[in-house]
Motif scaffolding. Structure first.
Motif, PDB file in Angstrom:
ATOM      1  N   PRO A   1     -33.107  -9.671  -3.403  1.00  0.00           N
ATOM      2  CA  PRO A   1     -32.802 -10.709  -2.406  1.00  0.00           C
ATOM      3  C   PRO A   1     -33.689 -11.951  -2.525  1.00  0.00           C
ATOM      4  CG  PRO A   1     -34.043  -8.933  -1.395  1.00  0.00           C
ATOM      5  CD  PRO A   1     -33.715  -8.461  -2.784  1.00  0.00           C
ATOM      6  N   GLY A   2     -34.755 -11.890  -3.309  1.00  0.00           N
ATOM      7  CA  GLY A   2     -35.621 -13.056  -3.450  1.00  0.00           C
ATOM      8  C   GLY A   2     -36.612 -13.188  -2.305  1.00  0.00           C
ATOM      9  N   ILE A   3     -37.488 -14.199  -2.396  1.00  0.00           N
ATOM     10  CA  ILE A   3     -38.556 -14.419  -1.413  1.00  0.00           C
ATOM     11  C   ILE A   3     -38.542 -15.890  -1.027  1.00  0.00           C
ATOM     12  CG2 ILE A   3     -41.028 -14.175  -0.941  1.00  0.00           C
ATOM     13  CD1 ILE A   3     -41.136 -12.266  -3.386  1.00  0.00           C
ATOM     14  N   ASN A   4     -38.579 -16.172   0.275  1.00  0.00           N
ATOM     15  CA  ASN A   4     -38.586 -17.582   0.687  1.00  0.00           C
ATOM     16  C   ASN A   4     -39.955 -18.211   0.431  1.00  0.00           C
ATOM     17  OD1 ASN A   4     -40.325 -17.105   2.983  1.00  0.00           O
ATOM     18  ND2 ASN A   4     -38.552 -16.234   4.031  1.00  0.00           N
ATOM     19  N   ILE A   5     -39.997 -19.557   0.506  1.00  0.00           N
ATOM     20  CA  ILE A   5     -41.211 -20.306   0.166  1.00  0.00           C
ATOM     21  C   ILE A   5     -42.374 -19.921   1.075  1.00  0.00           C
ATOM     22  CG2 ILE A   5     -42.234 -22.611   0.051  1.00  0.00           C
ATOM     23  CD1 ILE A   5     -40.311 -22.057  -2.196  1.00  0.00           C
ATOM     24  N   ARG A   6     -42.120 -19.740   2.360  1.00  0.00           N
ATOM     25  CA  ARG A   6     -43.187 -19.414   3.306  1.00  0.00           C
ATOM     26  C   ARG A   6     -43.836 -18.082   2.962  1.00  0.00           C
ATOM     27  NH1 ARG A   6     -40.291 -18.971   7.240  1.00  0.00           N
ATOM     28  NH2 ARG A   6     -40.313 -16.706   7.545  1.00  0.00           N
ATOM     29  N   ASP A   7     -43.023 -17.092   2.627  1.00  0.00           N
ATOM     30  CA  ASP A   7     -43.578 -15.768   2.321  1.00  0.00           C
ATOM     31  C   ASP A   7     -44.249 -15.731   0.957  1.00  0.00           C
ATOM     32  OD1 ASP A   7     -42.767 -14.758   4.741  1.00  0.00           O
ATOM     33  OD2 ASP A   7     -40.809 -14.078   3.991  1.00  0.00           O
ATOM     34  N   GLN A   8     -43.832 -16.622   0.028  1.00  0.00           N
ATOM     35  CA  GLN A   8     -44.467 -16.654  -1.295  1.00  0.00           C
ATOM     36  C   GLN A   8     -45.946 -17.008  -1.187  1.00  0.00           C
ATOM     37  OE1 GLN A   8     -42.365 -18.931  -4.337  1.00  0.00           O
ATOM     38  NE2 GLN A   8     -40.396 -18.360  -3.443  1.00  0.00           N
ATOM     39  N   LYS A   9     -46.309 -17.841  -0.196  1.00  0.00           N
ATOM     40  CA  LYS A   9     -47.703 -18.252  -0.033  1.00  0.00           C
ATOM     41  C   LYS A   9     -48.562 -17.129   0.534  1.00  0.00           C
ATOM     42  CE  LYS A   9     -46.448 -23.088   0.740  1.00  0.00           C
ATOM     43  NZ  LYS A   9     -46.480 -24.238   1.695  1.00  0.00           N
ATOM     44  N   ARG A  10     -47.920 -16.097   1.162  1.00  0.00           N
ATOM     45  CA  ARG A  10     -48.680 -15.035   1.828  1.00  0.00           C
ATOM     46  C   ARG A  10     -48.599 -13.697   1.124  1.00  0.00           C
ATOM     47  NH1 ARG A  10     -46.088 -13.592   6.055  1.00  0.00           N
ATOM     48  NH2 ARG A  10     -47.906 -12.667   7.091  1.00  0.00           N
ATOM     49  N   ILE A  11     -47.756 -13.606   0.127  1.00  0.00           N
ATOM     50  CA  ILE A  11     -47.416 -12.286  -0.412  1.00  0.00           C
ATOM     51  C   ILE A  11     -48.594 -11.603  -1.094  1.00  0.00           C
ATOM     52  CG2 ILE A  11     -46.629 -13.038  -2.699  1.00  0.00           C
ATOM     53  CD1 ILE A  11     -44.238 -11.058  -2.265  1.00  0.00           C
ATOM     54  N   PHE A  12     -49.603 -12.390  -1.560  1.00  0.00           N
ATOM     55  CA  PHE A  12     -50.752 -11.790  -2.237  1.00  0.00           C
ATOM     56  C   PHE A  12     -51.928 -11.580  -1.284  1.00  0.00           C
ATOM     57  CE2 PHE A  12     -48.400 -13.668  -5.763  1.00  0.00           C
ATOM     58  CZ  PHE A  12     -48.412 -12.628  -6.694  1.00  0.00           C
ATOM     59  N   GLU A  13     -51.694 -11.763   0.034  1.00  0.00           N
ATOM     60  CA  GLU A  13     -52.746 -11.491   1.006  1.00  0.00           C
ATOM     61  C   GLU A  13     -52.761 -10.009   1.363  1.00  0.00           C
ATOM     62  OE1 GLU A  13     -52.155 -14.003   4.343  1.00  0.00           O
ATOM     63  OE2 GLU A  13     -52.267 -15.872   3.198  1.00  0.00           O
TER      64      GLU A  13
ATOM     65  N   LYS B   1     -31.702 -15.014  -5.151  1.00  0.00           N
ATOM     66  CA  LYS B   1     -31.642 -15.188  -6.609  1.00  0.00           C
ATOM     67  C   LYS B   1     -32.726 -14.386  -7.322  1.00  0.00           C
ATOM     68  CE  LYS B   1     -29.518 -19.763  -6.620  1.00  0.00           C
ATOM     69  NZ  LYS B   1     -29.624 -21.170  -7.117  1.00  0.00           N
ATOM     70  N   GLY B   2     -33.225 -13.332  -6.676  1.00  0.00           N
ATOM     71  CA  GLY B   2     -34.222 -12.503  -7.328  1.00  0.00           C
ATOM     72  C   GLY B   2     -35.603 -13.122  -7.298  1.00  0.00           C
ATOM     73  N   ALA B   3     -36.564 -12.417  -7.902  1.00  0.00           N
ATOM     74  CA  ALA B   3     -37.953 -12.871  -7.929  1.00  0.00           C
ATOM     75  C   ALA B   3     -38.562 -12.541  -9.280  1.00  0.00           C
ATOM     76  CB  ALA B   3     -38.758 -12.217  -6.807  1.00  0.00           C
ATOM     77  N   THR B   4     -39.505 -13.387  -9.716  1.00  0.00           N
ATOM     78  CA  THR B   4     -40.220 -13.178 -10.976  1.00  0.00           C
ATOM     79  C   THR B   4     -41.713 -13.170 -10.677  1.00  0.00           C
ATOM     80  OG1 THR B   4     -38.515 -14.287 -12.282  1.00  0.00           O
ATOM     81  CG2 THR B   4     -40.711 -14.097 -13.264  1.00  0.00           C
ATOM     82  N   PHE B   5     -42.358 -12.018 -10.878  1.00  0.00           N
ATOM     83  CA  PHE B   5     -43.801 -11.903 -10.754  1.00  0.00           C
ATOM     84  C   PHE B   5     -44.418 -12.030 -12.148  1.00  0.00           C
ATOM     85  CE2 PHE B   5     -42.383 -10.114  -6.814  1.00  0.00           C
ATOM     86  CZ  PHE B   5     -43.384 -10.427  -5.904  1.00  0.00           C
ATOM     87  N   TRP B   6     -45.499 -12.800 -12.248  1.00  0.00           N
ATOM     88  CA  TRP B   6     -46.064 -13.073 -13.574  1.00  0.00           C
ATOM     89  C   TRP B   6     -47.593 -12.999 -13.550  1.00  0.00           C
ATOM     90  CZ3 TRP B   6     -49.482 -17.052 -13.359  1.00  0.00           C
ATOM     91  CH2 TRP B   6     -49.309 -17.994 -12.353  1.00  0.00           C
ATOM     92  N   VAL B   7     -48.138 -12.717 -14.737  1.00  0.00           N
ATOM     93  CA  VAL B   7     -49.590 -12.783 -14.948  1.00  0.00           C
ATOM     94  C   VAL B   7     -49.847 -13.548 -16.239  1.00  0.00           C
ATOM     95  CG1 VAL B   7     -50.154 -10.664 -13.707  1.00  0.00           C
ATOM     96  CG2 VAL B   7     -49.613 -10.548 -16.144  1.00  0.00           C
ATOM     97  N   LYS B   8     -50.970 -14.231 -16.300  1.00  0.00           N
ATOM     98  CA  LYS B   8     -51.439 -14.889 -17.518  1.00  0.00           C
ATOM     99  C   LYS B   8     -52.815 -14.335 -17.836  1.00  0.00           C
ATOM    100  CE  LYS B   8     -48.940 -19.272 -17.028  1.00  0.00           C
ATOM    101  NZ  LYS B   8     -49.081 -20.754 -16.869  1.00  0.00           N
ATOM    102  N   LEU B   9     -52.968 -13.865 -19.083  1.00  0.00           N
ATOM    103  CA  LEU B   9     -54.212 -13.210 -19.490  1.00  0.00           C
ATOM    104  C   LEU B   9     -54.756 -13.873 -20.748  1.00  0.00           C
ATOM    105  CD1 LEU B   9     -52.922  -9.584 -18.949  1.00  0.00           C
ATOM    106  CD2 LEU B   9     -54.557 -10.767 -17.489  1.00  0.00           C
ATOM    107  N   ASN B  10     -56.081 -13.882 -20.868  1.00  0.00           N
ATOM    108  CA  ASN B  10     -56.719 -14.522 -22.011  1.00  0.00           C
ATOM    109  C   ASN B  10     -56.647 -13.633 -23.241  1.00  0.00           C
ATOM    110  OD1 ASN B  10     -57.494 -16.672 -20.366  1.00  0.00           O
ATOM    111  ND2 ASN B  10     -59.360 -15.603 -19.731  1.00  0.00           N
ATOM    112  N   THR B  11     -56.478 -14.289 -24.390  1.00  0.00           N
ATOM    113  CA  THR B  11     -56.465 -13.555 -25.655  1.00  0.00           C
ATOM    114  C   THR B  11     -57.892 -13.320 -26.120  1.00  0.00           C
ATOM    115  OG1 THR B  11     -56.318 -15.608 -26.896  1.00  0.00           O
ATOM    116  CG2 THR B  11     -54.262 -14.558 -26.295  1.00  0.00           C
ATOM    117  N   THR B  12     -58.064 -12.503 -27.121  1.00  0.00           N
ATOM    118  CA  THR B  12     -59.416 -12.202 -27.627  1.00  0.00           C
ATOM    119  C   THR B  12     -59.946 -13.360 -28.439  1.00  0.00           C
ATOM    120  OG1 THR B  12     -58.415 -11.156 -29.565  1.00  0.00           O
ATOM    121  CG2 THR B  12     -58.943  -9.757 -27.692  1.00  0.00           C
TER     122      THR B  12
END
Length: 590
Positions: free
Chosen positions: A528-540, A579-590
């Motif tokens: 179902p996706g996540i609205n803009i307001r909840d996107q700012k709080r979802i990692f709390e 429209k669904g949701a995409t969770f992402w991470v960015k990690l440093n290479t060696t």
């Protein structure tokens, strides 16, 4: 006569005096220059010619005594004599010059015309002519010397006259200027001083003042306008101004009564106000800081400098330790920018408020809570392990076969025990993060291994909803330097959430790629996706978007965020509703 006309008249007179003084000075200086030029042009050359001819005659006398030829000197004498004849300047100088020509002729007569290089025949006659010529030259020299002296006297007199008259006019100009300096300011300042005194009275809220209007210049109009203004101020003071001042005083009284330290700073970096609580913290008196420049105050007050430093985002709280009355207290600092509309202006002022909250007691309780949660989590692990061991034994055929109903009950017990274990682990991890005791075992890991390991872990949950996982992993990805267990925790959290919100027969997409010297991993669902307001709080911490959903503590994403950022990476979400949701991470290479 108006003030403008008076000023023009007075300045015109001063201008004429200055111009006259300059003109007379120029006239006498010009006379002095002309007299000096006459001395040089009229007499200087005659003196030079006389000296040169005397030197020539002296050389002739020397050669006569040595019987040498002096024809060349006689010819040179004739050349200089011709130049002198063309430069007659004084009375009697022409007669003497004619005599010099006669003496020259006498000398020429005694020379041998057939042999000009031979010595003269009659040296005695030549000497006589030379002496006579020298006498004439001395007389010419004295005439010109006397003329030079007379012209010098004339030039000196002209110089004295120039000094005298220039001094007189300069003195006149100075006296007129001094008169203007003392009279004009007094004339101008007197009515201004009167208005200033009345304005000071108005500033003391005495509006029953007036300025004399019986004048015939511009100050009359100013006086009329000022009296009207004073009358209107008196009327205004009795109305809205009095109410505004009352409200302002009431607001200041309220701010003063706040137990929360508050400091106000203007856009021009001046202290607007500080309540009593703030003054006690910074150990200052109100009169010593109010209205003063903040930079100057901070130069002698390190605590005030720390409080006013804007080194955190707008409205974000910052913890500061302050020694207050001998005890260390922990304050949460928040800096707020206020926009104030200036009346009758087209701009805003951006002032700042610094607010401190004493959170010492809350922090202490939070530490106690964290310790309690860690202890409780450890204590809960033992009964959970016993329950799981018991259900494993019940599933084992060594203790006997279970009927279908019994197997269903044991399965439910096992599922609930697993859920309790997962929640206990999340609470335990959170307590480690908050206490700062969590460790990281960094190692070089292949991205494809982490992705496949995470997918294998959650595969049993896919069958219930018939969900498909698609992977898109770029070739030749460099390894990443991370704690593999923490990254797997994060990816498992992404995948379990995606399974929870993806509908039956849906698809979850996992993508791994290399971009901007970092490895990116994305998990996309078609939920179902996540609205803009909840996107700012979802990692709390303790935030659950769907309140009606059973299970979960609201800690999974918060713990994942702590893990990834502690390893130098970043984490986030992109989504649109329905429209669904995409969770992402960015990690440093060696």
């Amino acid at each position: 006569m108006t003030l403008k006309k008076k000023l023009i008249l007075l300045l015109s007179v001063l201008f004429m005096v200055i111009i006259t003084s300059i003109g007379l000075s120029g006239y006498f200086v010009n006379r002095l220059a002309e007299n000096s030029r006459e001395i040089v042009n009229d007499n200087y050359r005659s003196l030079v010619y006389v000296q040169e001819m005397q030197q020539i005659l002296d050389q002739v006398l020397m050669k006569i005594n040595s019987s040498a030829s002096f024809n060349q000197e006689i010819n040179h004498f004739k050349t200089v004599l011709d130049q002198q004849s063309a430069n007659i300047t004084e009375t009697g100088e022409a007669t003497l010059t004619d005599k010099l020509n006669l003496y020259y002729q006498d000398i020429q007569q005694h020379l041998n015309p057939s042999d000009l290089t031979a010595p003269p025949a009659n040296n005695t006659a030549i000497r006589q002519s030379i002496f006579e010529a020298k006498n004439s030259l001395n007389t010419i020299f004295k005439l010109n010397e006397k003329a030079v002296e007379m012209r010098n006297q004339k030039a000196a007199k002209a110089a004295d006259d120039a000094i005298l008259f220039s001094s007189l006019f300069a003195l006149t100009a100075i006296l007129v200027t001094i008169f203007y300096i003392f009279q004009i300011p007094n004339y101008l300042v007197k009515p201004i001083q009167e208005i200033t005194r009345q304005m000071q009275a108005i500033s003391n809220r005495n509006y029953k003042v007036s300025v004399n209007e019986n004048r015939k210049d511009e100050f009359q109009e100013m006086a009329v306008v000022f009296n009207k203004m004073a009358h209107r101020l008196e009327t205004f003071e009795a109305g809205n101004m009095n109410k505004l001042m009352t409200e302002r005083n009431r607001l200041n009284a309220v701010v003063e009564q706040f137990d929360i330290p508050i400091l106000g700073i203007s856009e021009s970096n001046k202290v607007l106000f500080a309540n009593d609580r703030m003054l006690r913290i910074i150990e200052q008196k109100k009169e010593s800081i109010q209205g003063k420049n903040l930079m100057q105050l901070c130069a002698n007050n390190d605590l005030l400098k720390l409080l006013t430093e804007n080194n955190s985002p707008e409205n974000e709280r910052q913890l500061i330790r302050i020694i207050l009355e001998g005890n260390e207290r922990l304050f949460s600092k928040r800096m707020i920018t206020t926009d104030t509309v200036i009346p009758n202006k087209n701009y805003l002022t951006h002032d700042r408020l610094i607010i401190l909250n004493d959170v010492t007691d809350f922090i202490q309780k939070d530490v106690m809570k964290t310790q309690f949660m860690a202890t409780l989590s450890h204590e809960l692990k033992t009964p959970v392990a016993a329950i799981e061991m018991s259900t494993d034994l019940l599933f084992s055929k060594k203790v006997g076969n279970l009927n279908e109903e019994q197997q269903e009950y044991v399965t439910k017990i096992n599922d609930q025990a697993s859920r309790i274990r997962r929640m206990v682990n999340e609470v335990l991890e959170l307590s480690k993060i908050e206490s700062g005791t969590i460790d990281f075992d960094l190692e070089n890991v292949e991205v494809s291994f982490l992705v496949q390991e995470a997918i294998e872990t959650i595969k049993p949950f896919l069958n219930h909803k018939n969900i498909t996982i698609e992977t898109q992993i770029s070739d030749n990805l460099p390894p990443i330097n991370v704690d593999s267990h923490k990254v797997l925790w994060t990816l498992n959290n992404f995948l379990t959430n995606a399974i929870r919100y993806t509908p039956n027969d849906g698809t979850i997409k996992v993508v791994a790629f290399f971009k901007n010297k970092s490895i990116g991993i994305e998990v996309t669902d078609n939920g179902p996706g996540i609205n803009i307001r909840d996107q700012k709080r979802i990692f709390e911490k303790y935030v659950r978007i769907n309140k009606n959903e059973k299970g979960g503590t609201g800690l999974g994403l918060a713990i994942s965020k702590e893990f990834i950022e502690a390893m130098g990476g970043s984490i986030g979400v992109r989504s649109e509703e329905n429209k669904g949701a995409t969770f992402w991470v960015k990690l440093n290479t060696t």
